[in-house]
Scaffold this motif. Structure first.
Motif, short mmCIF file in Angstrom:
data_model
loop_
_atom_site.label_atom_id
_atom_site.label_comp_id
_atom_site.label_asym_id
_atom_site.label_seq_id
_atom_site.Cartn_x
_atom_site.Cartn_y
_atom_site.Cartn_z
N HIS A 45 35.44 40.43 42.61
CA HIS A 45 36.51 40.70 43.56
C HIS A 45 37.00 39.39 44.19
CE1 HIS A 45 38.13 41.76 47.52
NE2 HIS A 45 38.30 42.99 47.08
N SER A 46 36.07 38.60 44.69
CA SER A 46 36.42 37.36 45.39
C SER A 46 37.10 36.36 44.46
CB SER A 46 35.18 36.72 46.00
OG SER A 46 34.68 37.55 47.03
N GLN A 47 36.61 36.24 43.23
CA GLN A 47 37.20 35.29 42.28
C GLN A 47 38.65 35.66 41.95
OE1 GLN A 47 36.48 32.44 41.28
NE2 GLN A 47 37.57 32.10 39.37
N ILE A 48 38.89 36.93 41.64
CA ILE A 48 40.26 37.36 41.33
C ILE A 48 41.16 37.19 42.55
CG2 ILE A 48 41.68 39.38 40.79
CD1 ILE A 48 39.49 40.16 38.76
N GLN A 49 40.67 37.57 43.71
CA GLN A 49 41.44 37.43 44.95
C GLN A 49 41.83 35.97 45.18
OE1 GLN A 49 39.20 38.24 48.57
NE2 GLN A 49 40.96 39.40 49.37
N TYR A 50 40.88 35.09 45.04
CA TYR A 50 41.14 33.66 45.24
C TYR A 50 42.18 33.13 44.25
CZ TYR A 50 40.54 28.64 44.98
OH TYR A 50 40.79 27.30 44.94
N LYS A 51 42.01 33.45 42.97
CA LYS A 51 42.90 32.91 41.94
C LYS A 51 44.33 33.42 42.08
CE LYS A 51 42.13 30.61 38.83
NZ LYS A 51 42.34 29.18 38.65
N PRO A 81 44.93 44.97 53.07
CA PRO A 81 44.92 44.84 51.61
C PRO A 81 44.09 43.64 51.18
CG PRO A 81 47.17 45.07 52.44
CD PRO A 81 46.28 44.85 53.62
N ASP A 82 43.52 43.72 49.99
CA ASP A 82 42.77 42.57 49.48
C ASP A 82 43.68 41.36 49.38
OD1 ASP A 82 40.38 43.98 49.28
OD2 ASP A 82 40.91 44.76 47.31
N ILE A 83 44.92 41.57 48.94
CA ILE A 83 45.94 40.52 48.94
C ILE A 83 47.25 41.14 49.40
CG2 ILE A 83 47.22 38.80 47.58
CD1 ILE A 83 44.89 38.92 45.53
N ALA A 84 47.86 40.53 50.40
CA ALA A 84 49.18 40.94 50.88
C ALA A 84 50.15 39.80 50.56
CB ALA A 84 49.15 41.21 52.38
N ILE A 85 51.17 40.11 49.81
CA ILE A 85 52.16 39.10 49.45
C ILE A 85 53.46 39.43 50.16
CG2 ILE A 85 53.45 38.03 47.55
CD1 ILE A 85 50.98 38.78 45.77
N LEU A 109 54.31 42.95 48.15
CA LEU A 109 53.42 43.31 47.04
C LEU A 109 52.03 43.46 47.64
CD1 LEU A 109 52.51 43.55 44.02
CD2 LEU A 109 52.50 41.08 43.93
N THR A 110 51.41 44.58 47.39
CA THR A 110 50.04 44.81 47.87
C THR A 110 49.12 44.88 46.67
OG1 THR A 110 48.62 46.18 49.28
CG2 THR A 110 50.29 47.34 48.00
N ILE A 111 47.99 44.18 46.76
CA ILE A 111 47.03 44.14 45.66
C ILE A 111 45.67 44.56 46.19
CG2 ILE A 111 45.87 42.73 43.92
CD1 ILE A 111 48.39 40.92 43.90
#
Length: 187
Positions: A45-51, A81-85, A109-111
């Protein structure tokens, strides 16, 4: 870890936002008048989120900005969200022209990245809620199944695999495939 509601009397969104524990790791969300704690991110989770954040934030054209674990509060919900764009021009600023602490809007974009033992229904509910209020695209990344579910307003859910190019927000010049995203898990 499963997501569990916190046992407490009914509180309002305003009362929830005043609680000092809501931003402890992992963060708490306010959904349908319930206080729910997100699962703690793990390695994949953390690796994908970071990248994903790194790639979007290093694009030459400053069209959008990706923020991990950002609280977004709008329409009687407060989600993380894990990633909010956000499009660059939609990022709120404070009186000093710095990025604001509070984002009272939906992400463009929400991821979400599914954690082990996490039930996808609550995560999908958050993505659909965001779409209802203006989000253009929502991704649900499943690292176990190596697939990405993509949600868009007025379009059927589509599952992306392998070399299929993932839909992204308008004007963002970025092509990502599930294979690229899952390749980041190999160091």
């Amino acid at each position: 870890m499963t997501i569990t509601p916190i046992k407490q009397k009914h509180i309002t969104l305003e009362e929830f936002l005043q609680k000092d524990y809501i931003d402890e790791a992992p963060a708490y969300e306010y959904i349908n008048n319930e206080v729910i704690r997100k699962p703690m991110p793990q390695g994949k989770h953390s690796q994908i989120q970071y990248k994903i954040c790194e790639i979007i934030n290093q694009l030459k054209e400053r069209i959008a900005y990706a923020l991990p674990e950002l609280r977004c509060t709008f329409s009687n919900r407060s989600i993380v969200p894990d990633i909010a764009i956000f499009y660059w021009e939609r990022i709120p600023l404070d009186d000093e022209g710095e990025i604001a602490n509070q984002f009272n809007s939906y992400p463009d974009l929400t991821i979400e990245i599914l954690s082990p033992n996490q039930k996808p229904t609550k995560v999908i509910d958050n993505i659909l809620f965001c779409l209802e209020y203006g989000t253009q695209v929502g991704w649900l990344i499943d690292t176990d199944e190596k697939m990405i579910m993509v949600f868009q307003p007025e379009k059927a859910l589509k599952i992306y695999h392998d070399e299929e190019i993932l839909p992204i927000i308008n004007n963002l010049d970025l092509e990502l495939t599930p294979n690229q995203i899952f390749s980041w898990l190999k160091l």
